[in-house]
Structure formats: C-alpha cells, structure tokens
Design an enzyme around this catalytic site. Structure first.
Site, PDB file in Angstrom:
ATOM      1  N   HIS A  28       5.924   1.538  12.218  1.00 21.18           N
ATOM      2  CA  HIS A  28       5.223   2.249  13.296  1.00 21.18           C
ATOM      3  C   HIS A  28       5.178   1.284  14.478  1.00 21.18           C
ATOM      4  O   HIS A  28       5.016   0.082  14.285  1.00 21.18           O
ATOM      5  CB  HIS A  28       3.810   2.625  12.820  1.00 21.18           C
ATOM      6  CG  HIS A  28       2.960   3.312  13.854  1.00 21.18           C
ATOM      7  ND1 HIS A  28       3.466   4.206  14.766  1.00 21.18           N
ATOM      8  CD2 HIS A  28       1.632   3.243  14.087  1.00 21.18           C
ATOM      9  CE1 HIS A  28       2.478   4.653  15.534  1.00 21.18           C
ATOM     10  NE2 HIS A  28       1.356   4.081  15.146  1.00 21.18           N
ATOM     11  N   GLU A  86      -9.593  30.835   1.551  1.00 20.66           N
ATOM     12  CA  GLU A  86      -8.979  31.388   2.762  1.00 20.66           C
ATOM     13  C   GLU A  86      -8.625  30.323   3.777  1.00 20.66           C
ATOM     14  O   GLU A  86      -7.585  30.392   4.428  1.00 20.66           O
ATOM     15  CB  GLU A  86      -9.932  32.412   3.418  1.00 20.66           C
ATOM     16  CG  GLU A  86      -9.929  33.762   2.747  1.00 20.66           C
ATOM     17  CD  GLU A  86      -8.522  34.359   2.617  1.00 20.66           C
ATOM     18  OE1 GLU A  86      -7.694  34.174   3.524  1.00 20.66           O
ATOM     19  OE2 GLU A  86      -8.272  35.004   1.586  1.00 20.66           O
ATOM     20  N   GLU A 137      -0.586  13.057  15.048  1.00 24.38           N
ATOM     21  CA  GLU A 137      -1.666  12.934  14.060  1.00 24.38           C
ATOM     22  C   GLU A 137      -3.026  13.295  14.648  1.00 24.38           C
ATOM     23  O   GLU A 137      -3.878  13.838  13.947  1.00 24.38           O
ATOM     24  CB  GLU A 137      -1.658  11.553  13.381  1.00 24.38           C
ATOM     25  CG  GLU A 137      -1.950  10.373  14.262  1.00 24.38           C
ATOM     26  CD  GLU A 137      -1.398   9.049  13.715  1.00 24.38           C
ATOM     27  OE1 GLU A 137      -0.502   9.085  12.851  1.00 24.38           O
ATOM     28  OE2 GLU A 137      -1.853   7.981  14.160  1.00 24.38           O
ATOM     29  N   GLY A 188       0.844  -1.195   0.000  1.00 22.54           N
ATOM     30  CA  GLY A 188       0.000   0.000   0.000  1.00 22.54           C
ATOM     31  C   GLY A 188       0.872   1.234   0.000  1.00 22.54           C
ATOM     32  O   GLY A 188       1.906   1.279  -0.679  1.00 22.54           O
ATOM     33  N   GLU A 214      -4.215  -2.129  12.230  1.00 20.70           N
ATOM     34  CA  GLU A 214      -5.297  -2.866  12.892  1.00 20.70           C
ATOM     35  C   GLU A 214      -5.472  -4.287  12.351  1.00 20.70           C
ATOM     36  O   GLU A 214      -6.157  -5.094  12.961  1.00 20.70           O
ATOM     37  CB  GLU A 214      -6.604  -2.072  12.816  1.00 20.70           C
ATOM     38  CG  GLU A 214      -7.213  -1.904  11.444  1.00 20.70           C
ATOM     39  CD  GLU A 214      -6.615  -0.751  10.612  1.00 20.70           C
ATOM     40  OE1 GLU A 214      -5.527  -0.248  10.947  1.00 20.70           O
ATOM     41  OE2 GLU A 214      -7.263  -0.394   9.612  1.00 20.70           O
TER      42      GLU A 214
END
Ligand code: NDP
Ligand code: MG
Length: 338
Positions: free
Chosen positions: A107, A226, A194, A26, A83
C-alpha cells in the site's frame, strides 16, 4: 486503457536468485510469505518477538527480528500496519538495507505521504493485492489468485518493474491480472474506496437500515437478515456480472424499488460529501489526522470500535450465525492462524 499483465508476462527467475525478507506476518504477511515460498522463493520472515513470531515458526519459516531479516536481504517487503511501519523502517530496516536492495510495499501510504523516505540507491516498488490477505492465500491454494497492482517509485537498478511483476506473480496475482499504477493513484483510490464505499459506506448503510426497521418495531432477526445477511448474496451477483447481472436475477419488484429508491438514499448530498472526503485524502488532511490519532494512542479509533462492537446488530448476528452451521466451515478469517 490500462495494460493487464498475466503469469506469462512475469519472469519468476529474477526473484529466485534473491533473498526475500517479509516484514510482518499478519493478514498480508502470512499470505505473501506462504505464496512466495510455494512459488519456489527463498523467504525469511521478520517480526518482533511475541504473537506472530510463533505463528511464522510453526509454518516452518526462518524467523528473525526485522533488523536481522533486513540484513543481507535483496528484497524487503514491508507488511506491518501502515501506522507503525515508519518507526520500524527508521530503526530496524534502513540501517541494515543493502545498497541496490528492493524495498516493497502493499500500500502506498507511507511513501506517498512522506513517512518513509528511502535513499536514492534503493529500488522502491509496490505489489498490492486487491483483496484481504486471507483471500490472497486461499485463492493461491486453489490454484487461482487475487488481482494485484504494481507501481515503481524509484528504479536505480533499471529492472524494478520486472521484479515487481515477478513478485506480484509469485503471490498469485498473475493468475487474475496485474495492473500498473502509481503510488499516488493507489494510495488515494484505496483510501477513498475503503472510506466511502467498501467499509465506511457499507457498514453505515447496513446499520442505518437495521436501526430503521428495529425502531419501527420489526424483530431484530428480520432486520439482520434483510440488511446484513443478504448483502453477500446481492454482492456476489454484482461481483460476478456487474449491476445489470444482479438486476436480471432479482424480482421485478425488487428491481423497480432499486431503480427508483436507491438514488434517494445516495443522492447529491452524499456525492458532495464524497467529494469532500476525496479532497481530505488528496490534501493529506486524512493522513495527518490518522497519524496524529496514532501518536496519542488511538483514542477515537478505540472508542468508535468499542461502540461498533456494542451495537445490537452484533449481538443478534452472533446468535443467528450460530444457527447457520454451514457458515462456520472454511472461514476466511481464522484469528488463530494469522
Ligand atoms: P496486520 O495488521 O495484519 O499486520 C500484523 C503484523 O504486523 C504482525 O506480524 C504484527 O506482529 C506486526 N506488528 C503490528 N504492530 C507492530 C509494531 N508496532 N511493531 C512491529 N510489528 C508490528 O497488517 P496487514 O497485513 O493488514 O497490512 C500490512 C500492509 O498491507 C499494510 O501496508 C496494508 O495497507 C497493506 N494491505 C493490507 C490489506 C489487508 O487485507 N489487510 C490489503 C492490501 C494491502 P505481532 O503479532 O507481534 O503484533
Ligand atoms: Mg484497500
């Protein structure tokens, strides 16, 4: 002060003798597999049949199931969604992992929160690029790289740090800097960043600003420019030279508004909430909540994602971006590729 390692500190040869299995193709998987191959490594991709199997084949990789890729591999890098990783590890990787193999992560979540518990004879390290997979690949192709964290959790072979350094350099991290940390520190700071700043904080800030302008009767197009479009222009200046660099570049009026109004938006209450969120991460409460959410089919995740997609900022954004054709060129995320 942390030590920063560069390409010269890493010996890539230590990896060239190893069979590397990249599990998952991925965002991170495709970047690691391609970068390592371009760095001269022997890479096999391990994925389930279906979606990314074909993508990896098309890219010219030898593709196997995770179980078959793990068999005979000297180094297995786990690049599945956090997960789902523990299930695949238990069923397909652990039974096939050879003694003395290196098990790697991008991670620390599954190791730190005890979802994956490798045997004592397995070397465990992390090589975590501090950027999305598509950037890890595109920077490497440019001859550059994304900074990378490394950490060693288990080291029965005694050379796991060297292997981690070589791996991080092999994916391009040595060109930008490699920093050593621990699984705990990486996991907790990554989740905090995050949730509070990069994803959660920023998206909520953008949406709240957009809503405030639209509710006050301004056109959604102006509100979009903006509150969303210009975020990148400002962040680029901060990224390049810090907050002072950005303030040097903006008008004095903008700077005065920034200095006096900013702290009213993010105030003591916001910081108190940040501390609560950090505590939920440190105590494992967030991890438990997320794993339980996954075990019941992600009802909250899916409902909130849908609600976000239906927000009017998405509709006006789609329309405006189609009027800015230069944005279509060289997209970071190509959903068909990885
Ligand atoms: P992705 O969601 O992009 O991974 C998708 C891959 O996992 C695909 O090959 C997919 O195969 C496979 N996959 C998905 N579900 C399953 C399943 N149930 N069983 C088996 N295979 C499955 O992951 P990321 O690249 O985002 O994340 C990988 C790791 O990298 C994680 O640990 C993450 O925290 C870490 N990381 C991610 C970053 C990022 O930018 N995304 C940044 C730094 C670290 P299929 O096509 O068949 O669905
Ligand atoms: Mg992160």
């Amino acid at each position: 002060m942390v030590t920063v390692y560069y390409e010269k500190d890493a010996k890539l040869d230590i990896l060239k003798k190893k069979k590397i299995a990249i599990i998952g193709y991925g965002s991170q998987g495709h970047a690691h597999a391609n970068n390592l191959r371009d760095s001269g490594m022997d890479v096999t991709v391990g994925v389930r049949q279906g979606g990314s199997w074909e993508k990896a084949k098309k890219a010219g990789f030898q593709v196997k199931t995770p179980a078959d890729a793990a068999k005979g591999a000297d180094l297995v890098m786990m690049l599945l969604p956090d997960e789902t990783m523990a299930g695949t590890y238990r069923e397909e990787i652990a039974p096939n992992l050879k003694k003395g193999a290196y098990l790697a992560f991008a991670h620390g979540f599954n190791i730190h929160f005890g979802q994956i518990v490798p045997g004592a004879e397995i070397n465990v390290f992390m090589a975590a690029p501090k950027g999305p997979g598509h950037l890890v690949r595109s920077e490497y192709e440019k001859g550059s790289g994304v900074p990378c964290l490394i950490a060693v959790q288990q080291d029965p072979s005694g050379d796991t740090k060297k292997v981690a350094l070589a791996y991080a350099a092999g994916i391009g991290g040595g060109r930008a800097g490699i920093i050593e940390t621990s699984f705990r520190e990486e996991t907790e700071t990554d989740l905090f960043g995050e949730q509070v700043v990069l994803c959660g904080g920023l998206t909520s800030l953008i949406q709240a600003g957009f809503e405030t302008l639209v509710e006050a009767g301004y056109t959604p197009e102006m509100a979009y420019f903006e509150c969303l479009h210009e975020v990148k222009l400002i962040v680029d200046l901060i990224y390049e030279g810090g907050i002072s660099n950005m303030r040097y570049s903006i008008s004095n009026t903008a700077q005065y508004g920034d200095l006096t109004r900013g702290p009213r938006i993010v105030d003591g209450r916001t910081k108190d909430e940040m501390k609560k969120i950090l505590n939920e991460i440190q105590t494992g409460e967030f991890a438990r909540e997320w794993l339980l959410e996954c075990s019941v089919g992600k009802p909250v995740f899916n409902a909130l994602t849908r609600r976000g997609e239906e927000h009017s900022i998405e509709e006006v954004g789609k329309r405006l971006r189609s009027m800015m054709p230069w944005m279509k060129k060289k997209k970071l995320v190509d959903r068909s590729k990885a």
